[in-house]
Design a protein around this motif. Sequence first.
Motif, mmCIF file in Angstrom:
data_model
loop_
_atom_site.group_PDB
_atom_site.id
_atom_site.type_symbol
_atom_site.label_atom_id
_atom_site.label_comp_id
_atom_site.label_asym_id
_atom_site.label_seq_id
_atom_site.Cartn_x
_atom_site.Cartn_y
_atom_site.Cartn_z
ATOM 1 N N HIS A 103 0.826 -1.210 0.000
ATOM 2 C CA HIS A 103 0.000 0.000 0.000
ATOM 3 C C HIS A 103 0.863 1.264 0.000
ATOM 4 O O HIS A 103 0.472 2.277 -0.598
ATOM 5 C CB HIS A 103 -0.938 -0.011 1.201
ATOM 6 N N ALA A 104 2.017 1.201 0.641
ATOM 7 C CA ALA A 104 2.903 2.365 0.662
ATOM 8 C C ALA A 104 3.372 2.720 -0.749
ATOM 9 O O ALA A 104 3.429 3.899 -1.119
ATOM 10 C CB ALA A 104 4.106 2.100 1.568
ATOM 11 N N ILE A 105 3.704 1.698 -1.540
ATOM 12 C CA ILE A 105 4.144 1.957 -2.907
ATOM 13 C C ILE A 105 2.975 2.448 -3.765
ATOM 14 O O ILE A 105 3.132 3.376 -4.573
ATOM 15 C CB ILE A 105 4.775 0.697 -3.520
ATOM 16 N N VAL A 106 1.807 1.854 -3.615
ATOM 17 C CA VAL A 106 0.625 2.323 -4.347
ATOM 18 C C VAL A 106 0.342 3.786 -4.021
ATOM 19 O O VAL A 106 0.077 4.608 -4.916
ATOM 20 C CB VAL A 106 -0.595 1.443 -4.013
ATOM 21 N N ASP A 107 0.403 4.123 -2.736
ATOM 22 C CA ASP A 107 0.153 5.508 -2.316
ATOM 23 C C ASP A 107 1.221 6.451 -2.866
ATOM 24 O O ASP A 107 0.915 7.580 -3.272
ATOM 25 C CB ASP A 107 0.111 5.597 -0.794
ATOM 26 N N PHE A 108 2.467 5.986 -2.881
ATOM 27 C CA PHE A 108 3.545 6.822 -3.414
ATOM 28 C C PHE A 108 3.328 7.110 -4.896
ATOM 29 O O PHE A 108 3.440 8.262 -5.350
ATOM 30 C CB PHE A 108 4.895 6.139 -3.211
ATOM 31 N N ASN A 109 3.025 6.087 -5.663
ATOM 32 C CA ASN A 109 2.811 6.277 -7.097
ATOM 33 C C ASN A 109 1.651 7.233 -7.360
ATOM 34 O O ASN A 109 1.709 8.069 -8.272
ATOM 35 C CB ASN A 109 2.560 4.934 -7.779
ATOM 36 N N ALA A 110 0.596 7.101 -6.565
ATOM 37 C CA ALA A 110 -0.542 8.005 -6.709
ATOM 38 C C ALA A 110 -0.149 9.437 -6.338
ATOM 39 O O ALA A 110 -0.594 10.400 -6.983
ATOM 40 C CB ALA A 110 -1.700 7.524 -5.827
ATOM 41 N N LYS A 111 0.687 9.572 -5.327
ATOM 42 C CA LYS A 111 1.126 10.894 -4.885
ATOM 43 C C LYS A 111 1.925 11.597 -5.982
ATOM 44 O O LYS A 111 1.706 12.773 -6.272
ATOM 45 C CB LYS A 111 1.976 10.740 -3.620
ATOM 46 N N VAL A 112 2.852 10.854 -6.592
ATOM 47 C CA VAL A 112 3.655 11.435 -7.669
ATOM 48 C C VAL A 112 2.768 11.820 -8.847
ATOM 49 O O VAL A 112 2.907 12.902 -9.432
ATOM 50 C CB VAL A 112 4.749 10.449 -8.119
ATOM 51 N N THR A 113 1.849 10.938 -9.199
ATOM 52 C CA THR A 113 0.965 11.177 -10.332
ATOM 53 C C THR A 113 0.113 12.426 -10.138
ATOM 54 O O THR A 113 -0.180 13.141 -11.104
ATOM 55 C CB THR A 113 0.058 9.947 -10.555
ATOM 56 N N ALA A 114 -0.273 12.704 -8.904
ATOM 57 C CA ALA A 114 -1.147 13.848 -8.622
ATOM 58 C C ALA A 114 -0.379 15.138 -8.343
ATOM 59 O O ALA A 114 -1.009 16.192 -8.177
ATOM 60 C CB ALA A 114 -2.034 13.519 -7.419
ATOM 61 N N ASP A 115 0.960 15.080 -8.321
ATOM 62 C CA ASP A 115 1.752 16.261 -7.941
ATOM 63 C C ASP A 115 1.981 17.160 -9.161
ATOM 64 O O ASP A 115 2.674 16.773 -10.102
ATOM 65 C CB ASP A 115 3.100 15.810 -7.369
ATOM 66 N N PRO A 116 1.416 18.365 -9.157
ATOM 67 C CA PRO A 116 1.557 19.249 -10.323
ATOM 68 C C PRO A 116 2.944 19.845 -10.470
ATOM 69 O O PRO A 116 3.234 20.480 -11.494
ATOM 70 C CB PRO A 116 0.515 20.342 -10.046
ATOM 71 N N ARG A 117 3.815 19.620 -9.480
ATOM 72 C CA ARG A 117 5.166 20.199 -9.538
ATOM 73 C C ARG A 117 6.101 19.408 -10.433
ATOM 74 O O ARG A 117 7.223 19.861 -10.702
ATOM 75 C CB ARG A 117 5.755 20.279 -8.124
ATOM 76 N N VAL A 118 5.648 18.235 -10.923
ATOM 77 C CA VAL A 118 6.531 17.377 -11.709
ATOM 78 C C VAL A 118 5.817 16.842 -12.942
ATOM 79 O O VAL A 118 4.587 16.812 -13.005
ATOM 80 C CB VAL A 118 7.050 16.174 -10.884
ATOM 81 N N GLU A 119 6.625 16.436 -13.931
ATOM 82 C CA GLU A 119 6.157 15.553 -14.991
ATOM 83 C C GLU A 119 6.886 14.236 -14.787
ATOM 84 O O GLU A 119 8.043 14.222 -14.385
ATOM 85 C CB GLU A 119 6.435 16.136 -16.373
ATOM 86 N N HIS A 120 6.220 13.118 -15.080
ATOM 87 C CA HIS A 120 6.768 11.850 -14.628
ATOM 88 C C HIS A 120 6.484 10.735 -15.613
ATOM 89 O O HIS A 120 5.575 10.825 -16.452
ATOM 90 C CB HIS A 120 6.187 11.486 -13.255
ATOM 91 N N VAL A 121 7.262 9.659 -15.490
ATOM 92 C CA VAL A 121 7.035 8.448 -16.266
ATOM 93 C C VAL A 121 7.433 7.256 -15.407
ATOM 94 O O VAL A 121 8.455 7.286 -14.717
ATOM 95 C CB VAL A 121 7.843 8.469 -17.592
ATOM 96 N N LEU A 122 6.610 6.207 -15.430
ATOM 97 C CA LEU A 122 6.899 4.982 -14.696
ATOM 98 C C LEU A 122 7.421 3.960 -15.699
ATOM 99 O O LEU A 122 6.733 3.623 -16.658
ATOM 100 C CB LEU A 122 5.646 4.472 -13.982
ATOM 101 N N LEU A 123 8.633 3.474 -15.451
ATOM 102 C CA LEU A 123 9.298 2.552 -16.359
ATOM 103 C C LEU A 123 9.300 1.131 -15.779
ATOM 104 O O LEU A 123 9.397 0.950 -14.570
ATOM 105 C CB LEU A 123 10.742 2.988 -16.601
ATOM 106 N N THR A 124 9.257 0.145 -16.678
ATOM 107 C CA THR A 124 9.274 -1.250 -16.252
ATOM 108 C C THR A 124 10.700 -1.804 -16.228
ATOM 109 O O THR A 124 10.933 -2.971 -16.551
ATOM 110 C CB THR A 124 8.396 -2.113 -17.176
ATOM 111 N N VAL A 125 11.650 -0.990 -15.849
ATOM 112 C CA VAL A 125 13.024 -1.439 -15.671
ATOM 113 C C VAL A 125 13.119 -2.180 -14.345
ATOM 114 O O VAL A 125 12.710 -1.660 -13.306
ATOM 115 C CB VAL A 125 14.005 -0.246 -15.681
ATOM 116 N N ARG A 126 13.623 -3.401 -14.406
ATOM 117 C CA ARG A 126 13.799 -4.252 -13.222
ATOM 118 C C ARG A 126 12.496 -4.334 -12.428
ATOM 119 O O ARG A 126 11.534 -4.891 -12.909
ATOM 120 C CB ARG A 126 14.967 -3.743 -12.367
ATOM 121 N N ASP A 127 12.404 -3.750 -11.243
ATOM 122 C CA ASP A 127 11.194 -3.831 -10.426
ATOM 123 C C ASP A 127 10.388 -2.536 -10.490
ATOM 124 O O ASP A 127 9.585 -2.261 -9.617
ATOM 125 C CB ASP A 127 11.570 -4.159 -8.970
#
Length: 213
Positions: A181-205
């Motif tokens: 749940h901590a990782i799910v919450d973190f990913n959601a937090k980054v996605t909702a943060d207007p201060r950044v643009e982001h990409v989630l990559l399937t490198v390793r884990d």
Amino acid sequence: MPKLTLVPPEIEAYVDAHTTAPAPLFDELRDVTYSRMSSPQMQVGAVEGTFLRMLVALTGARRVLEIGTFTGYSALMMAEALPEGGLLITCDVDPEATDVARGFFARSPHGRKIDLRMGPALDTLKTLQAPFDLAFIDADKPNYAAYWDAVLPLLRPGGLIVADNVLWSGRVLKPEAPSDHAIVDFNAKVTADPRVEHVLLTVRDGMMLARKR
């Protein structure tokens, strides 16, 4: 701990064979880590380490921040790409793992660029002066959101945050344990943060890259 990769072993081997090989010192560091540490899979792999080194080079980073040293593989990889006079501050609490790291830092000409800070990272972060060009988060998962909140203000505009293990062996799809749940919450937090643009990559884990606007 999560598995090393989410892709088939044959594909992982193919990727390894078509990626610039690390210096022999890194092979030795990997062997020592697997022989001495109880959770050696916490070490980043050669492909991820090479990717981190390339990110440092591509961004022209001079100041790098790492949360989670472990045995020093990622720190030493990134330090290789720093220019003379560059600095990498890495934070950890594990004396056994960092003892291995210190030994290998001392054997590399790039080790002098690394400043290892012992103690809880959230305490260390309060003492640091901005700006940093790149930050790598690869430590205890329950604190990922807190690390994000502490690190982003230290990053220069256009700087990059990289977070590891953000797919958590696929458990982000069906989270059960608190770390899931901590990782799910973190990913959601980054996605909702207007201060950044982001990409989630399937490198390793899974690696989350977020560029500060």
